[in-house]
Design an enzyme around this catalytic site. Structure first.
Site, PDB file in Angstrom:
ATOM      1  CG  HIS A 172     -49.712-102.456  19.367  1.00 46.60           C
ATOM      2  ND1 HIS A 172     -48.404-102.050  19.368  1.00 46.60           N
ATOM      3  CD2 HIS A 172     -49.691-103.818  19.346  1.00 46.60           C
ATOM      4  CE1 HIS A 172     -47.610-103.111  19.370  1.00 46.60           C
ATOM      5  NE2 HIS A 172     -48.370-104.196  19.339  1.00 46.60           N
ATOM      6  NE  ARG A 210     -38.716-109.356  17.855  1.00 41.93           N
ATOM      7  CZ  ARG A 210     -39.795-110.074  18.123  1.00 41.93           C
ATOM      8  NH1 ARG A 210     -40.908-109.844  17.450  1.00 41.93           N
ATOM      9  NH2 ARG A 210     -39.779-111.014  19.056  1.00 41.93           N
ATOM     10  N   GLY A 216     -47.581-105.489  24.465  1.00 40.34           N
ATOM     11  CA  GLY A 216     -47.137-104.208  24.981  1.00 40.34           C
ATOM     12  C   GLY A 216     -46.180-103.498  24.042  1.00 40.34           C
ATOM     13  NE  ARG A 235     -52.441 -93.559  14.587  1.00 37.70           N
ATOM     14  CZ  ARG A 235     -53.595 -94.199  14.677  1.00 37.70           C
ATOM     15  NH1 ARG A 235     -53.697 -95.312  15.370  1.00 37.70           N
ATOM     16  NH2 ARG A 235     -54.670 -93.736  14.079  1.00 37.70           N
ATOM     17  CB  SER A 240     -42.476-104.053  14.000  1.00 36.55           C
ATOM     18  OG  SER A 240     -41.990-105.083  14.839  1.00 36.55           O
ATOM     19  CD  GLN A 270     -49.970-113.226  15.957  1.00 32.83           C
ATOM     20  OE1 GLN A 270     -48.981-113.480  16.632  1.00 32.83           O
ATOM     21  NE2 GLN A 270     -50.509-112.010  15.923  1.00 32.83           N
ATOM     22  N   GLY A 301     -53.482-107.643  13.830  1.00 33.63           N
ATOM     23  CA  GLY A 301     -52.914-106.942  12.698  1.00 33.63           C
ATOM     24  C   GLY A 301     -52.585-107.865  11.541  1.00 33.63           C
ATOM     25  CD  GLU A 302     -55.385-107.249   6.746  1.00 34.01           C
ATOM     26  OE1 GLU A 302     -54.753-106.528   5.945  1.00 34.01           O
ATOM     27  OE2 GLU A 302     -56.588-107.540   6.592  1.00 34.01           O
TER      28      GLU A 302
END
Length: 282
Positions: free
Chosen positions: A37, A189, A31, A35, A187, A155, A149-150
């Site tokens: 996402h 964050r 969530g 942009r 991000s 991950q 996402g890269e």
């Protein structure tokens, strides 16, 4: 767009799509969408007939001193943005739905090797939490494709390895990092940073670019390049977590003979942990 919270309803709709011969793509998120996402959703729409976006702030991937309770949650805005993109389902399960017996009694998925070091070293148990929830989502949605996402490159490689090792029939798609005009990787964050701090934080990407240029120019003293990069981050007021040059596909320590590299970086700006990377091919 359908908004679904329960597993039974999700599986019923997926079954109907499958019976109609439709393909499905999944975009797992926590969530607070931006942009970056939305670029994953746009990619997913080019791959499959139907797109499912999950929104779930996964407690299993947060450490004891991390920002689970304060992690930004913007569900109404997220749903509006996803509807505008033509998302077919937004799946927003509760923690009890995903972990009905609690985290302590939950089976988990551990991906050895590639989960170690970098973010895995700094955040013990993080990738166990990621691998477990993504496996559950794969089982629930049974997608043909899943987009990640890269920016979170380790991950991405963990999930690719997991899907391969467990014979999960899903194609993992890496989508290039979306950036602010300044170059700062998008991000969730970033919302913790002021505009002035965001501008300062661009030193992370600029340092990655500088290191990449030196690699391309034939400099192969990896330790010296890494040390110089950390010094640049410190001078700008960031606290480096790691800055390492690795083999792109395995994330193992880079060797002189390698031709495909990934430079991985993480640094703290105050209490905000930023990550980024850049790929280099010689």
């Amino acid at each position: 767009m359908q908004s679904i919270t329960e597993i039974k309803s999700l599986r019923s709709q997926i079954k109907a799509w499958r019976e109609a011969g439709l393909s499905v793509a999944l975009v797992p998120t926590m969530g607070n969408l931006h942009r970056g996402h939305y670029s994953l959703v746009e990619k997913a729409k080019t791959l499959a007939d139907k797109v499912v976006v999950s929104i779930f702030v996964n407690p299993m991937q947060f450490g004891a001193n991390e920002d689970l309770d304060n992690y930004p949650r913007t569900l109404n805005e997220d749903k509006h943005g996803l509807a505008e993109l033509g998302t077919d389902i937004v799946f927003t399960p509760s923690v009890d739905t995903i972990y009905p017996n609690g985290l302590g009694a939950q089976s988990f998925v551990d991906v050895p090797g590639i989960s170690l070091g970098y973010c895995g070293g700094s955040r013990p148990g993080h990738f166990r939490g990621v691998a477990t929830v993504v496996t559950k989502l794969f089982n629930l949605v049974q997608p043909d494709y899943a987009c990640f996402g890269e920016k979170d490159f380790q991950q991405l490689q963990v999930i690719k390895t997991m899907a391969h090792d467990l014979s999960i029939p899903v194609e993992i798609i890496g989508v290039p990092t979306m950036r602010e005009v300044s170059g700062l990787a998008m991000s969730s964050r970033n919302g913790y940073l002021s505009d002035e701090q965001k501008q300062t934080a661009t030193v992370l990407f600029n340092t990655l670019k500088h290191c990449a240029e030196q690699l391309k120019n034939g400099k192969k003293d990896f330790a010296q390049l890494e040390a110089a990069a950390k010094q640049s981050l410190e001078q700008a007021g960031l606290k480096p977590d790691y800055f390492e040059i690795a083999q792109r596909d395995t994330l193992k320590t880079a060797k002189l003979k390698d031709t495909k590299f990934i430079i991985l970086a993480a640094a703290y700006f105050g209490n905000v942990r930023l990550i980024d990377n850049i790929q280099v091919e010689i």
